[in-house]
Design a protein around this motif. Structure first.
Motif, PDB file in Angstrom:
ATOM      1  N   LYS A 171     -38.143   3.536-123.822  1.00  0.00           N
ATOM      2  CA  LYS A 171     -38.361   4.289-122.591  1.00  0.00           C
ATOM      3  C   LYS A 171     -39.643   5.117-122.707  1.00  0.00           C
ATOM      4  O   LYS A 171     -40.119   5.400-123.815  1.00  0.00           O
ATOM      5  CB  LYS A 171     -37.187   5.217-122.325  1.00  0.00           C
ATOM      6  CG  LYS A 171     -35.904   4.477-122.014  1.00  0.00           C
ATOM      7  CD  LYS A 171     -34.806   5.451-121.697  1.00  0.00           C
ATOM      8  CE  LYS A 171     -33.551   4.665-121.342  1.00  0.00           C
ATOM      9  NZ  LYS A 171     -32.487   5.531-120.867  1.00  0.00           N
ATOM     10  N   VAL A 172     -40.168   5.524-121.563  1.00  0.00           N
ATOM     11  CA  VAL A 172     -41.380   6.340-121.533  1.00  0.00           C
ATOM     12  C   VAL A 172     -41.180   7.613-122.351  1.00  0.00           C
ATOM     13  O   VAL A 172     -42.057   8.003-123.129  1.00  0.00           O
ATOM     14  CB  VAL A 172     -41.793   6.651-120.082  1.00  0.00           C
ATOM     15  CG1 VAL A 172     -42.895   7.698-120.038  1.00  0.00           C
ATOM     16  CG2 VAL A 172     -42.225   5.376-119.358  1.00  0.00           C
ATOM     17  N   CYS A 173     -40.034   8.259-122.222  1.00  0.00           N
ATOM     18  CA  CYS A 173     -39.779   9.492-122.980  1.00  0.00           C
ATOM     19  C   CYS A 173     -39.732   9.230-124.486  1.00  0.00           C
ATOM     20  O   CYS A 173     -40.141  10.088-125.284  1.00  0.00           O
ATOM     21  CB  CYS A 173     -38.500  10.174-122.508  1.00  0.00           C
ATOM     22  SG  CYS A 173     -36.985   9.207-122.723  1.00  0.00           S
ATOM     23  N   GLU A 207     -43.360   8.867-125.595  1.00  0.00           N
ATOM     24  CA  GLU A 207     -43.950  10.209-125.653  1.00  0.00           C
ATOM     25  C   GLU A 207     -43.485  10.950-126.905  1.00  0.00           C
ATOM     26  O   GLU A 207     -44.296  11.542-127.623  1.00  0.00           O
ATOM     27  CB  GLU A 207     -43.585  11.004-124.402  1.00  0.00           C
ATOM     28  CG  GLU A 207     -44.184  12.402-124.381  1.00  0.00           C
ATOM     29  CD  GLU A 207     -43.767  13.191-123.168  1.00  0.00           C
ATOM     30  OE1 GLU A 207     -44.622  13.879-122.618  1.00  0.00           O
ATOM     31  OE2 GLU A 207     -42.579  13.127-122.782  1.00  0.00           O
ATOM     32  N   ARG A 208     -42.213  10.906-127.193  1.00  0.00           N
ATOM     33  CA  ARG A 208     -41.665  11.572-128.384  1.00  0.00           C
ATOM     34  C   ARG A 208     -42.291  11.007-129.662  1.00  0.00           C
ATOM     35  O   ARG A 208     -42.678  11.744-130.568  1.00  0.00           O
ATOM     36  CB  ARG A 208     -40.147  11.433-128.412  1.00  0.00           C
ATOM     37  CG  ARG A 208     -39.472  12.200-129.519  1.00  0.00           C
ATOM     38  CD  ARG A 208     -37.942  12.247-129.428  1.00  0.00           C
ATOM     39  NE  ARG A 208     -37.292  11.035-128.966  1.00  0.00           N
ATOM     40  CZ  ARG A 208     -36.725  10.900-127.757  1.00  0.00           C
ATOM     41  NH1 ARG A 208     -36.734  11.893-126.889  1.00  0.00           N
ATOM     42  NH2 ARG A 208     -36.143   9.760-127.424  1.00  0.00           N
ATOM     43  N   LEU A 218     -46.500  13.711-120.588  1.00  0.00           N
ATOM     44  CA  LEU A 218     -46.320  12.942-119.358  1.00  0.00           C
ATOM     45  C   LEU A 218     -46.747  13.767-118.146  1.00  0.00           C
ATOM     46  O   LEU A 218     -46.250  14.863-117.935  1.00  0.00           O
ATOM     47  CB  LEU A 218     -44.850  12.524-119.228  1.00  0.00           C
ATOM     48  CG  LEU A 218     -44.470  11.673-118.036  1.00  0.00           C
ATOM     49  CD1 LEU A 218     -45.172  10.319-118.097  1.00  0.00           C
ATOM     50  CD2 LEU A 218     -42.965  11.485-117.981  1.00  0.00           C
ATOM     51  N   SER A 276     -46.753   5.308-115.259  1.00  0.00           N
ATOM     52  CA  SER A 276     -46.559   6.597-115.932  1.00  0.00           C
ATOM     53  C   SER A 276     -47.792   6.948-116.723  1.00  0.00           C
ATOM     54  O   SER A 276     -48.506   6.082-117.208  1.00  0.00           O
ATOM     55  CB  SER A 276     -45.366   6.555-116.870  1.00  0.00           C
ATOM     56  OG  SER A 276     -44.170   6.360-116.139  1.00  0.00           O
ATOM     57  N   ASP A 313     -41.567   8.308-114.366  1.00  0.00           N
ATOM     58  CA  ASP A 313     -40.157   8.458-114.710  1.00  0.00           C
ATOM     59  C   ASP A 313     -39.995   8.363-116.225  1.00  0.00           C
ATOM     60  O   ASP A 313     -40.233   7.302-116.806  1.00  0.00           O
ATOM     61  CB  ASP A 313     -39.345   7.362-114.027  1.00  0.00           C
ATOM     62  CG  ASP A 313     -37.861   7.444-114.300  1.00  0.00           C
ATOM     63  OD1 ASP A 313     -37.424   8.316-115.087  1.00  0.00           O
ATOM     64  OD2 ASP A 313     -37.118   6.626-113.721  1.00  0.00           O
ATOM     65  N   PRO A 314     -39.606   9.466-116.880  1.00  0.00           N
ATOM     66  CA  PRO A 314     -39.459   9.429-118.327  1.00  0.00           C
ATOM     67  C   PRO A 314     -38.393   8.444-118.801  1.00  0.00           C
ATOM     68  O   PRO A 314     -38.421   8.006-119.947  1.00  0.00           O
ATOM     69  CB  PRO A 314     -39.097  10.853-118.711  1.00  0.00           C
ATOM     70  CG  PRO A 314     -38.805  11.572-117.458  1.00  0.00           C
ATOM     71  CD  PRO A 314     -39.306  10.763-116.314  1.00  0.00           C
ATOM     72  N   ASP A 315     -37.468   8.069-117.914  1.00  0.00           N
ATOM     73  CA  ASP A 315     -36.399   7.155-118.293  1.00  0.00           C
ATOM     74  C   ASP A 315     -36.708   5.691-117.976  1.00  0.00           C
ATOM     75  O   ASP A 315     -35.868   4.822-118.200  1.00  0.00           O
ATOM     76  CB  ASP A 315     -35.089   7.560-117.621  1.00  0.00           C
ATOM     77  CG  ASP A 315     -34.548   8.857-118.181  1.00  0.00           C
ATOM     78  OD1 ASP A 315     -34.693   9.092-119.403  1.00  0.00           O
ATOM     79  OD2 ASP A 315     -33.989   9.657-117.409  1.00  0.00           O
TER      80      ASP A 315
END
Length: 98
Positions: A2-4, A7-8, A27, A98, A31-33
């Motif tokens: 996922k995008v989140c 990022e993590r 971000l 994103s 959508d982080p999800d």
């Protein structure tokens, strides 16, 4: 992934604390999800780069420079009266990048 999660993972390698205090990191739009399909890496997050990402099948644009330092007053299509960041974020939201 996922995008989140992307990022993590990036923050594990490149911690936020290492950024300048004025630098906008992380971000900015999206959508982080959502699931990461393809990623386009660029120096700058411009409306043109967002369209290039979308046209190339990428749903994530990973840029070295932030799309903005301070958020513009409005996120609108490109115009002479708004900064390029306004159009970049507008295009990203419009195209689902994103």
């Amino acid at each position: 992934m996922k995008v989140c999660e992307l990022e993590r993972s990036l923050f594990e390698s490149f911690p936020k604390v290492d950024a300048e205090s004025w630098d906008h990191v992380g971000l900015s739009v999206g959508d982080p999800d959502s699931t990461v399909g393809r990623v386009l890496v660029a120096l700058d997050a411009t409306a043109d780069m967002v369209r290039r990402a979308h046209d190339g099948g990428a749903n994530v644009l990973l840029a070295h420079h932030p799309v903005y330092i301070a958020a513009p007053d409005a996120f609108v299509p490109r115009s002479g009266s708004h900064p390029q960041a306004a159009a970049a974020v507008f295009e990203a939201a419009r195209l689902g990048v994103s």
